[in-house]
Design an enzyme around this catalytic site. Structure first.
Site, PDB file in Angstrom:
ATOM      1  N   GLN A 101      -2.835  -0.781  13.042  1.00 18.35           N
ATOM      2  CA  GLN A 101      -3.785  -1.877  12.706  1.00 18.35           C
ATOM      3  C   GLN A 101      -3.147  -2.842  12.002  1.00 18.35           C
ATOM      4  OE1 GLN A 101      -7.766  -1.751  12.297  1.00 18.35           O
ATOM      5  NE2 GLN A 101      -7.760  -1.560   9.917  1.00 18.35           N
TER       6      GLN A 101
ATOM      7  N   HIS B 180      -3.631 -10.784   3.443  1.00 19.90           N
ATOM      8  CA  HIS B 180      -4.909  -9.723   3.201  1.00 19.90           C
ATOM      9  C   HIS B 180      -4.825  -9.369   1.746  1.00 19.90           C
ATOM     10  CE1 HIS B 180      -7.130  -6.009   3.658  1.00 19.90           C
ATOM     11  NE2 HIS B 180      -7.371  -6.331   5.014  1.00 19.90           N
TER      12      HIS B 180
ATOM     13  N   ARG C  82      -1.128   0.262  -0.130  1.00 24.06           N
ATOM     14  CA  ARG C  82      -2.666   0.172  -0.218  1.00 24.06           C
ATOM     15  C   ARG C  82      -2.695  -0.842  -1.516  1.00 24.06           C
ATOM     16  NH1 ARG C  82      -6.658  -0.287   3.038  1.00 24.06           N
ATOM     17  NH2 ARG C  82      -6.068   1.848   3.702  1.00 24.06           N
TER      18      ARG C  82
ATOM     19  N   ASP D  92     -17.857  -6.747   5.202  1.00 25.00           N
ATOM     20  CA  ASP D  92     -16.570  -6.915   6.058  1.00 25.00           C
ATOM     21  C   ASP D  92     -16.885  -7.756   7.054  1.00 25.00           C
ATOM     22  OD1 ASP D  92     -14.327  -4.445   7.716  1.00 25.00           O
ATOM     23  OD2 ASP D  92     -14.167  -6.918   7.446  1.00 25.00           O
TER      24      ASP D  92
ATOM     25  N   ARG E  28       3.454  -5.496   8.153  1.00 28.92           N
ATOM     26  CA  ARG E  28       3.336  -5.204   6.784  1.00 28.92           C
ATOM     27  C   ARG E  28       4.043  -3.600   6.580  1.00 28.92           C
ATOM     28  NH1 ARG E  28      -2.989  -2.665   6.285  1.00 28.92           N
ATOM     29  NH2 ARG E  28      -2.784  -1.315   8.525  1.00 28.92           N
TER      30      ARG E  28
ATOM     31  N   GLU F  61      -9.186 -13.082   2.474  1.00 31.68           N
ATOM     32  CA  GLU F  61      -8.096 -13.147   3.109  1.00 31.68           C
ATOM     33  C   GLU F  61      -7.976 -14.344   3.914  1.00 31.68           C
ATOM     34  OE1 GLU F  61      -8.165  -9.656   5.378  1.00 31.68           O
ATOM     35  OE2 GLU F  61      -9.411  -8.543   3.817  1.00 31.68           O
TER      36      GLU F  61
HETATM   37  O1  TA6 Z   1      -9.712  -6.971   6.373  1.00 34.02           O
HETATM   38  C1  TA6 Z   1     -10.807  -6.254   6.311  1.00 34.02           C
HETATM   39  C2  TA6 Z   1     -10.372  -5.137   7.382  1.00 34.02           C
HETATM   40  O2  TA6 Z   1      -9.886  -5.397   8.797  1.00 34.02           O
HETATM   41  C3  TA6 Z   1     -11.431  -3.792   7.264  1.00 34.02           C
HETATM   42  O3  TA6 Z   1     -12.115  -3.951   8.448  1.00 34.02           O
HETATM   43  C4  TA6 Z   1     -10.665  -2.778   6.806  1.00 34.02           C
HETATM   44  O4  TA6 Z   1     -10.014  -2.113   8.171  1.00 34.02           O
HETATM   45  C5  TA6 Z   1      -9.399  -3.299   5.972  1.00 34.02           C
HETATM   46  O5  TA6 Z   1      -8.944  -4.506   6.846  1.00 34.02           O
HETATM   47  C6  TA6 Z   1      -8.226  -2.423   5.537  1.00 34.02           C
HETATM   48  O6  TA6 Z   1      -7.434  -2.230   6.715  1.00 34.02           O
HETATM   49  P1  TA6 Z   1      -6.205  -1.022   6.387  1.00 34.02           P
HETATM   50  O7  TA6 Z   1      -5.585  -1.025   7.831  1.00 34.02           O
HETATM   51  O8  TA6 Z   1      -5.396  -1.568   5.543  1.00 34.02           O
HETATM   52  O9  TA6 Z   1      -6.952   0.276   6.170  1.00 34.02           O
END
Ligand code: TA6
Length: 302
Positions: free
Chosen positions: A101, A175, A80, A219, A106, A276
């Site tokens: 996600q 990011h 994080r 966001d 990563r 980003e």
């Molecule tokens: O870049 C913004 C985003 O897509 C937000 O919607 C939020 O989900 C963030 O990324 C962090 O994502 P993560 O999967 O690292 O918690």
């Protein structure tokens, strides 16, 4: 994906790639392997898991990259903060809600390919190639090469090559969590007049009026965002320059968003803003067999 590397393997990497007084491969947080750079121009840290930059500090300046104190340091668990590499999709995978996600890059173990001193700069090259594990999530052959140049600016180059026989499309983002004194004082310039998709408002398309300020969960995916973005927190300016990136994503979870993140401290939402470099949604990149695409980011303290 990703298993902790043994201390012996880390020592072997240091023997092979370390540069005395400039760069070393060490067992860092959680015993995860990282490249630690201490050059005359800057210091930096890059974890092999996710090829994730977690620190960059040009000599004479304060740390530019935010890292959560609550971050996990476990194999296969996203770190994080820092500069996560989102690839080969951004956000949730459109056709598989169970997929990780922001893709698998990563949390994957990238291969350290070279560490080179170029004058007072240090250039670290890491690679990730398709494998049985990646094919389970994304059925394409690829080679990704990430080149990090550590100097008075931080330069990031993410190159993706289609090493298969059929075309594929991918999304990508660098990011970056930029450290700021207080996100409530931050103003971002360089996005004025751009259209953006407002995620908290159902991805409604809107138009940016003037500089970006933060008063709530923010966001946004800015479209056709080709110019530099400058983050000003009242005490310094951080300039984000991009090449071959059509989208700029701006994110801060605010207090409500941060409280739902197990790996973010209660007050930490004020200490960063994500700006980003991204190619996502309609700006996803399509590569023919053998083709390559490179997205570049250069970060400097103004
Ligand atoms: O870049 C913004 C985003 O897509 C937000 O919607 C939020 O989900 C963030 O990324 C962090 O994502 P993560 O999967 O690292 O918690």
């Amino acid at each position: 994906m990703g298993a902790a590397m043994s201390a012996e393997m880390i020592d072997q990497l240091n023997e092979r790639f370390g540069i005395s007084g400039m760069a070393a491969v060490v067992a860092a947080r959680g015993g995860l392997a990282a490249v630690r750079i201490t050059s005359p121009l800057a210091s930096a840290e890059i974890y092999l898991q996710g090829a994730q930059v977690t620190s960059w500090q040009a000599t004479g300046t304060a740390e530019v990259i935010f890292m959560s104190e609550q971050s996990r340091w476990e194999p296969g668990k996203a770190i994080r903060g820092g500069i996560p590499i989102c690839f080969p999709w951004f956000g949730p995978k459109a056709d598989d809600s169970k997929a990780p996600q922001h893709g698998f890059a990563r949390t994957a173990e990238w291969q350290l390919e070279t560490i080179a001193a170029r004058g007072a700069e240090v250039v670290v090259t890491l690679a990730l190639e398709s494998s049985a594990a990646t094919r389970e999530l994304w059925p394409h052959e690829f080679r990704a090469v990430y080149r990090v140049t550590v100097g008075s600016e931080l330069k990031l180059e993410l190159s993706v090559t289609n090493s298969g026989q059929t075309p594929f499309s991918f999304e990508e983002a660098l990011h970056t969590y930029h450290a700021v004194s207080d996100v409530r004082q931050v103003r971002i310039t360089g996005l004025d007049g751009l259209r953006y998709l407002d995620k908290p408002d159902g991805y409604q398309e809107k138009s940016q009026q003037g500089e970006v300020a933060f008063t709530t969960l923010t966001d946004r995916v800015y479209l056709d965002a080709l110019e530099d973005a400058t983050i000003d927190d009242g005490s310094r300016q951080i300039v984000v320059h991009k090449e071959n990136s059509h989208n700029t994503v701006v994110w801060n979870p605010w207090i409500e968003g941060a409280s739902s993140l197990a790996d973010m401290g209660y007050e930490e939402w004020r200490e960063f803003v994500c700006v980003e470099a991204c190619n996502c949604r309609d700006a996803a990149i399509t590569l023919a067999p053998g083709a390559e695409h490179t997205m570049t980011v250069a970060i400097r303290v103004g």
